[in-house]
Design a protein around this motif. Structure first.
Motif, PDB file in Angstrom:
ATOM      1  N   PRO A   1      -2.938  -8.069   4.672  1.00 36.87           N
ATOM      2  CA  PRO A   1      -3.793  -7.674   4.649  1.00 36.87           C
ATOM      3  C   PRO A   1      -4.785  -8.036   5.544  1.00 36.87           C
ATOM      4  N   PRO A  50       0.490  -1.635   0.353  1.00 39.92           N
ATOM      5  CA  PRO A  50       0.432   0.132  -0.188  1.00 39.92           C
ATOM      6  C   PRO A  50       0.609   1.260   0.169  1.00 39.92           C
ATOM      7  N   GLY A 108       1.738  -2.312   4.282  1.00 40.90           N
ATOM      8  CA  GLY A 108       0.763  -2.736   4.845  1.00 40.90           C
ATOM      9  C   GLY A 108       0.874  -3.720   3.811  1.00 40.90           C
ATOM     10  N   THR A 109       1.947  -4.753   3.498  1.00 40.39           N
ATOM     11  CA  THR A 109       1.972  -5.987   2.359  1.00 40.39           C
ATOM     12  C   THR A 109       0.070  -6.666   3.032  1.00 40.39           C
TER      13      THR A 109
END
Length: 267
Positions: A265, A227, A262-263
């Protein structure tokens, strides 16, 4: 920012602290060594290859810590030279597994990935924990991976399984030794663009006849996207490590901190 310059640091924060960083001559490990040395620590490190020119830790031991003999060599040298440890950062890890999925991994490959990514940490902890318990203080930090939750099965399944075991082991160790004065945590990096990762990007770009930005975006997409729009940098991981092993993080114990842009999820 110069790769040798930490983002923020107190040059006296780690004065008097004896530290071992495994896998500390390249990538994230080298950044951690630089960061803790900048904070005043006496840092020992180890790697399979020779110490690169220009690096000057207080102690370097060339050893393959995927073997019991290699771990023992490092433990003896650190004990003889430093007399023990205050901080242990187990950063060494990785995999040389071939592609082809789970069935391409034979017993030797599984054994190597477990030895390097799990059992090396277990062996170092077993060697240095008694001294930390005796002095009623110490910090251990294990470097896991987001692959423990998002395994890439094409070539990294043994690595991912070993890192998942490392995280679980860290939690159990923390519950046992926290009451005895030793803080134990882990971190889970995502895609960090070390020199080796950049070389992979360059190779993928050359093979595809495209540029590095396109190849890098392809790698990020294979992870489900990042992200923040870019990989992490080794110095950013080193800054997190420095915080977690410092007295500033005195109440952080038995935790895993993800640093992945932010990988992952999920909450």
């Amino acid at each position: 920012m110069s790769p040798a310059t930490p983002l923020f640091y107190d040059s006296r924060e780690f004065t008097g602290k004896r530290v071992l960083v495994t896998g500390g001559t390249k990538g994230m490990g080298a950044a951690v060594v630089r960061r803790l040395m900048a904070g005043g620590a006496t840092v020992a490190t180890t790697a399979r290859s020779a110490l690169p020119e220009g690096q000057e830790p207080a102690l370097f031991v060339q050893a393959d810590i995927a073997t019991r003999e290699g771990v023992d060599r490092v433990v003896r040298a650190v004990t003889d030279d430093l007399g023990g440890l205050d901080i242990l950062v187990h950063n060494a890890g990785g995999s040389t597994a071939p592609g082809g999925g789970a069935l391409a991994l034979d017993d030797e490959q599984w054994r190597h990935d477990l030895d390097l990514n799990l059992l090396a940490a277990v062996r170092f902890d077993r060697a240095f924990l008694p001294g930390m318990v005796a002095q009623r203080s110490g910090v251990i930090l294990h470097v896991s991976s987001i692959q423990r939750r998002m395994p890439l099965f094409e070539a990294m399944l043994a690595y991912a399984a070993a890192k998942a075991a490392l995280t679980t082991y860290s939690k159990g160790l923390a519950k046992e030794f926290g009451p005895q004065g030793v803080r134990i945590n882990s971190i889970a990096p995502g895609y960090v663009e070390t020199a080796a990762a950049h070389a992979l990007v360059a190779r993928l770009a050359a093979e595809a006849g495209t540029d590095e930005a396109t190849a890098r975006n392809g790698l990020m997409t294979s992870l489900g996207g990042i992200p923040i729009g870019r990989p992490g940098q080794p110095e950013e991981v080193a800054e997190l490590v420095a915080f977690l092993v410092s007295d500033r993080a005195a109440s952080i114990h038995g935790s895993e901190t993800t640093i992945d842009g932010g990988t992952v999820p999920v909450v």
